[in-house]
Design a protein around this motif. Structure first.
Motif, mmCIF file in Angstrom:
data_model
loop_
_atom_site.group_PDB
_atom_site.id
_atom_site.type_symbol
_atom_site.label_atom_id
_atom_site.label_comp_id
_atom_site.label_asym_id
_atom_site.label_seq_id
_atom_site.Cartn_x
_atom_site.Cartn_y
_atom_site.Cartn_z
ATOM 1 N N GLU A 104 -10.601 4.171 -1.066
ATOM 2 C CA GLU A 104 -9.279 3.730 -1.518
ATOM 3 C C GLU A 104 -9.318 3.288 -2.975
ATOM 4 N N ARG A 151 -5.758 10.468 8.148
ATOM 5 C CA ARG A 151 -4.788 9.666 8.880
ATOM 6 C C ARG A 151 -3.472 10.413 9.060
ATOM 7 N N ASN A 211 1.655 2.678 -3.416
ATOM 8 C CA ASN A 211 0.605 3.468 -4.048
ATOM 9 C C ASN A 211 0.268 4.686 -3.201
ATOM 10 N N LEU A 255 -1.239 4.698 -0.548
ATOM 11 C CA LEU A 255 -2.475 4.588 0.232
ATOM 12 C C LEU A 255 -2.102 4.607 1.706
ATOM 13 N N GLU A 256 -0.874 4.149 2.012
ATOM 14 C CA GLU A 256 -0.276 4.428 3.312
ATOM 15 C C GLU A 256 0.863 5.404 3.066
ATOM 16 N N ARG A 286 0.819 -1.213 0.000
ATOM 17 C CA ARG A 286 0.000 0.000 0.000
ATOM 18 C C ARG A 286 0.854 1.264 0.000
ATOM 19 N N ARG A 303 -9.317 6.423 -5.074
ATOM 20 C CA ARG A 303 -7.996 7.065 -5.083
ATOM 21 C C ARG A 303 -6.998 6.233 -5.882
#
Lengths: 246, 247
Positions: free
Chosen positions: B148, B68, A54, A56-57, A51, B151
């Motif tokens: 997600e 986050r 990408n 996403l993290e 992740r 995105r």
């Protein structure tokens, strides 16, 4: 291979969730056309690593270069970069309020500026390949898990990605549906797509992977060809892991 | 039998006489029509403003809750916006709508001659606060995987919201939203406080002029009821259409 062939380069990647160190410095490269399978126990950080590729993290430290561009740099247009990376999730994440065809065409139309006709033509070709052309006007809730995941794969392919990231694509499937998804992934690998796959399907890893990364305790504990990893594991952790999953 | 018919006939005659006296003479029905029109105008206008404010406030509040990355310049801006939204929600939901309406009419838009636009504005601001919390609940209920997935295809935050999250959120909150619209329609009955000739005020004014309360007030009640029933019916149709995707 020359350095030009390196598509993704990961340097000292670290990720903390609050005070928990999940990734403790990952270094790796993925070459164009390579299929890299990432294995490891649950909680080892393998999904987090994928992740991060990408964003996403958000990584805590370290760099990820994609075709030489540092995507961890806040100035990088991550949205543009994500377009070049297809992602497939464990939970499929199809958009439930859209038909299959709309699921596949919305991003190419809105982001790549394709005409509706062109986008639909491409989507239908891809659906044809995975044997789901007759479901184009169905809604996701009308499909089985395996069908949903096949749609999720071709939805990502509609954006013409340079690399496909798979985050445990078969873990949420009933056993009899795993095969149909793995078949699509195999065909994709054979077509030369660069792939990074987090999975527990060791058979798939052995058969399709060019290279296997074993992630444990937030680092790449061991890596190598399937032959090296499966038949001659060096670290005790990997031997232990393989004895449990094989 | 003939007696009953006679009685009904008498009843009808007295009713039509009363109706003629209350609504027709002096063209008082025109007041009623103006009232209905104004009530609908205020409700529709406020609804539009309310939904618009609701989406923006809900988007800010839910992004703050879900964010986050809790540091950096972007997050500071989000934090400030979230604080502003919270103050807005607290003040608007903590005071009666009729007081807000009078504040807008007598203190803010002092030079306003027509009360209708002021009422639209005041009720819109008021409704926005309630709609915002309804929407926020809806956004938080949409699975994070949807976000997600959007995105990961390359949509930015706003595009993901518009194309993927809000359509799903809207479907989930529609019944609650319909409730809010019904409440709004009925709340506009206090518009008379700032001199707006709305439906309630029209009924009340006719009753005062004719010293006959029975027919004007029951007519007003019946009209509200009919409008609410039509609204409920329309939302029902919309719900069924949106439900097309789950089988």
């Amino acid at each position: 291979m020359t350095t030009n062939d390196i598509l993704i380069k990961v340097e000292n990647l670290k990720k903390n969730f609050d005070s928990i160190e999940v990734l403790k410095g990952i270094n790796s490269e993925i070459k164009k056309g390579e299929v890299v399978v990432i294995i490891g126990a649950s909680g080892s950080g393998k999904s987090t690593f994928l992740r991060c590729l990408n964003r996403l993290e958000e990584s805590t430290d370290g760099h990820i270069y994609f075709n030489g561009t540092d995507i961890t740099d806040p100035k990088t247009d991550i949205n543009l970069h994500r377009q070049k990376r297809g992602m497939v999730f464990q939970q499929f994440n199809l958009f439930p309020h859209m038909t299959i065809l709309k699921n596949m065409t919305i991003a190419p139309i809105k982001l790549l500026g394709l005409s509706k006709a062109d986008a639909e033509k491409k989507a239908m070709e891809l659906l044809e390949k995975v044997g789901l052309a007759d479901r184009a006007n169905s809604y996701p809730s009308q499909l089985s898990g395996g069908q949903k995941q096949r749609v999720a794969i071709v939805r990502a392919l509609c954006m013409n990605p340079e690399v496909m990231l798979f985050d445990e694509p078969t873990s949420a499937l009933d056993p009899e549906m795993v095969g149909e998804v793995l078949t699509v992934m195999k065909e994709l690998a054979q077509s030369g797509m660069t792939m990074a796959v987090v999975t527990h399907e060791m058979g798939f890893a052995r058969e399709v992977a060019d290279r296997i990364l074993f992630i444990d305790e937030g680092i790449i504990m061991e890596e190598g060809t399937p032959e090296e990893v499966f038949t001659n594991p060096k670290s005790p952790r990997l031997r232990d892991f393989l004895s449990k999953v094989l | 039998m003939i007696k009953i018919l006679d009685w009904l006939k008498q009843l009808w005659e007295s009713f039509s006489h009363e109706f003629d006296f209350v609504f027709i003479q002096g063209g008082r029905y025109q007041q009623m029509l103006t009232g209905i029109l104004n009530t609908l105008k205020i409700t529709a206008g406020a609804l539009l403003i309310g939904v618009l404010i609701g989406i923006i406030v809900a988007a800010i509040r839910s992004s703050y809750d879900k964010s986050r990355v809790r540091r950096g310049f972007g997050f500071t801006i989000l934090k400030v916006l979230n604080a502003i939204c919270k103050i807005y929600l607290t003040v608007i939901r903590g005071t009666p709508v009729v007081v807000q309406l009078m504040i807008f009419y007598f203190l803010v838009f002092v030079s306003a001659r027509d009360g209708v636009p002021v009422a639209i504005f005041a009720f819109g601001i008021n409704s926005g606060a309630y709609v915002a919390e309804i929407f926020r609940g809806g956004i938080m209920a949409v699975d994070n995987g949807q976000f997600e997935a959007g995105r990961s295809l390359g949509f930015n935050y706003v595009q993901t919201m518009i194309h993927i999250i809000i359509p799903q959120m809207f479907k989930a909150v529609l019944p609650t939203l319909c409730n809010e619209f019904i409440a709004l329609l009925k709340e506009t009955s206090v518009a008379g406080y700032v001199g707006v000739m709305d439906l309630t005020k029209a009924g009340n004014s006719i009753a005062g002029r004719t010293y006959s309360y029975f027919l004007p007030l029951l007519t007003v009640a019946a009209i509200y009821l009919v409008v609410v029933m039509i609204l409920t019916w329309l939302v029902g149709i919309l719900e069924r259409r949106l439900r097309k995707s789950d089988h």
